[in-house]
Design a protein around this motif. Sequence first.
Motif, short mmCIF file in Angstrom:
data_model
loop_
_atom_site.label_atom_id
_atom_site.label_comp_id
_atom_site.label_asym_id
_atom_site.label_seq_id
_atom_site.Cartn_x
_atom_site.Cartn_y
_atom_site.Cartn_z
N PHE A 1 54.39 55.14 52.35
CA PHE A 1 53.10 54.58 52.25
C PHE A 1 52.67 54.73 50.86
N GLU A 2 53.22 55.73 50.19
CA GLU A 2 52.29 56.08 48.72
C GLU A 2 53.23 55.69 47.79
N PRO B 1 56.67 53.41 45.91
CA PRO B 1 57.56 52.43 46.12
C PRO B 1 59.07 53.04 46.54
N PHE C 1 54.24 51.01 51.40
CA PHE C 1 53.89 50.53 50.19
C PHE C 1 54.72 49.05 49.55
N PRO C 2 54.10 48.19 49.37
CA PRO C 2 52.59 48.33 48.54
C PRO C 2 51.37 47.65 49.21
N ASP C 3 51.59 47.85 50.58
CA ASP C 3 50.48 47.13 51.44
C ASP C 3 50.34 48.14 52.77
N PRO C 4 49.97 49.64 52.51
CA PRO C 4 50.18 50.29 53.65
C PRO C 4 48.79 50.14 54.75
N MET D 1 48.25 60.40 53.46
CA MET D 1 47.94 59.14 53.78
C MET D 1 47.47 58.78 55.13
#
Lengths: 256, 294
Positions: free
Chosen positions: B46-47, B49, B71-74, B115
Motif C-alpha cells: 500500500f505504501e 512501489p 500503491f500507487p492507488d491504495p 496504512m
Amino acid sequence: MQTVQSDFILVSDRRADASFLIHHYLSFYLRAGCKVCFLGLVQSFSHYSAVGQRLGVSLAQAREKGQLVFLEGLKESFGVLLQDTSQETQPLSYLRSPGAGLEGLFRFVESCVRQSGDGNAGESWGPPVLLIDDLSVLLSLGVSVGAILDFTLYCQATVCSELQGNMVILVRCEEEDADDDEEGSNLLQRGLVHQCNLALHVEGLPTGYCRDIHGQMEVWWRQRGETIYNQRKIFHFKVHDKGASFFARGTSSAVL
Amino acid sequence: MLLDVMQAGGGFILLEDSVQCSARGLLRCFIHAALKRGEDVHVLGFESPETQVCAGLDSSSVQRLHFHKGFPDPLGWTCRSSFTVERFTSQHITQLIKDTQHAQASVLVVDSLSMVLRHHDPVVFCQTLQELRKGGVIKTIIGLLHSDLHQQGIVGIVCHLADTVISVAPADNERLSVAKTTRRTKSGKVMQEEEYFSVSEDAALSVQAKPRQPGHVQRERDVSEADPTSNLTFNLRLSEDERKAKEKVALPFVFSQQKKSALLRPTPGSGRIVYEPDANDDVDEEDPDDDLDV
C-alpha cells in the motif's frame, strides 16, 4: 541543492520560519524550466511574486506562459464558502466537508501535473514539480492527519514515482505539551518523514538569538532511489535579501 | 534469534519501526528468505512501489512472488489498483490466496499495517488478523508497523497479537541498526534478544553482536592535575606520624567492637533509675500483663 532524481523533500520548522526555502525552491525550479504546481494556501500570489522578483523570477510571467499553476488558497476559499453547493471534486472542497478528505485537491494536482505542458512558444517544460505552502494549515481547518497523509501518498505516487518529478512540502510544527500521540502537527510531520526522501528541519539556535546566524537546519537524507539511508547533518544558515547561505556549525563568518 | 525467525517463519511476525530507523530493508530480507524456502509470498503493497519491496530477485523466486498493487492507488481514487485498503478483510485475503494455483505454505506480507489501521477500526483490524492467523491458509504473516504514527495503546494491541515482535532502532554506528526481538512460543515462554544488523543492497541480512568501537573510548586521560597543597602560606601536608595518628582516630558514630562491648558491660553507678512513689501514686506491685492469655 540539486536533485538528480525524483525526490519528495519535506521542509519543516518549529518556532522558526522555513518559508525562505519555499521561495528558494520556487525560483530554482522555475529557472530550471520545470512545470510547477504551487498550492499557496497561506499567502497571496503577490507575496510570492514580490519575493520571486528579488530572487530573479517573474511569477506573473511564468503563470501567463503556463509554466506555473498557482492555487491561491486564500482567494479561492471565498468562492467555496459563499456558494450554496459545492462539488466533491473541487480542489477546496475540504473547506465545506473536511471529514471527506482531500481527494478533490489531489484531482486538481493530478490534472495540473499531467498536462503535457506546452507553453505559448511551443516549448515543453521539464518534469513537474509540486510545491505546497503549507500543509499544516489544513489541520486547523478540520482535516485529519490520516487524510493529509493519504493525499501526500497519492501526490508522491503520481508526481515522483510515475512522472519522475519532485515534491516540496512545508509543514509547520508546534511545541505541543500534550501527548505526542494526539492528532497534531507533530504526528503529521512524523508521517511525512516516513514518506519523504529528504527532510529539512529548520529551528532557531538552541543557544538563543544571534544576529549573524539565523538558525540551524538539519538535513536528513532518508532515501535515494532504492537505497535507504539514514544520515543526518546540521548546518547553520543566514538568510539574505537574495537567498540564504549555509555553512557548517562554527564556521560562520562572524566567528572565524 | 533474528536470523532464526527469518529463516523459520511461521506465525505473525511484526516489524516495528519509527522515523529514526526504517524497517523496510529488513522486510525485504524476510521476503527473500521466504522465497528461498520455496514459499508463495503475497505482498499487499500500500505504501511503497513494487520496485522498492521486491528488488533483486532471481527468476525462479519472481514466479512465487505475488505483488498485489495497492500503491500507487491504495484507496481506489484513480481505479488503478488491484487491491485497495478497504478490501483488507479475511474473506478477501483468503480468496486472494486461494486464487493462486499450487499454493503451498503461503506467506502474507503487509506494507504497511499503519496504512490499514488508518482506514479500519482497530477492533475489526485485530479480528481480521486473528482470523487470518487461525484460518489455516496462511502460514506466516509479516507486517510492517510505524509505531510512532499510532497511539501507544493501538501499537500495544498489535504487538500483543504478534508471535514475534522485532523493533528496529538506530545504533551509534551509522552502518548498523539495532533489532530487539521478542518471541513468544506456544507454551507462553517469552525470549528477548538485542542484536546489531545491517542489510545489504541485495537484501542479505548480516547480524552481529555488539561491535567494538576502537578509538571511541578514551583509554588515557592526559589531564595532569596540579598539586593543590603547594605554594601556600600554611601547611596542609601531613608527616608520617601525623598520618598514623589520624588513621587511628575512632570516628564518633562508627559502631566498633570496643564500643559494643563497653555498652554491654554493666558499669556500676551509672544509669540507674530510682523511683520514689508519691502519696497519691497508686503503686501496684502486680504485673499488669498477668491476665493475658499469651
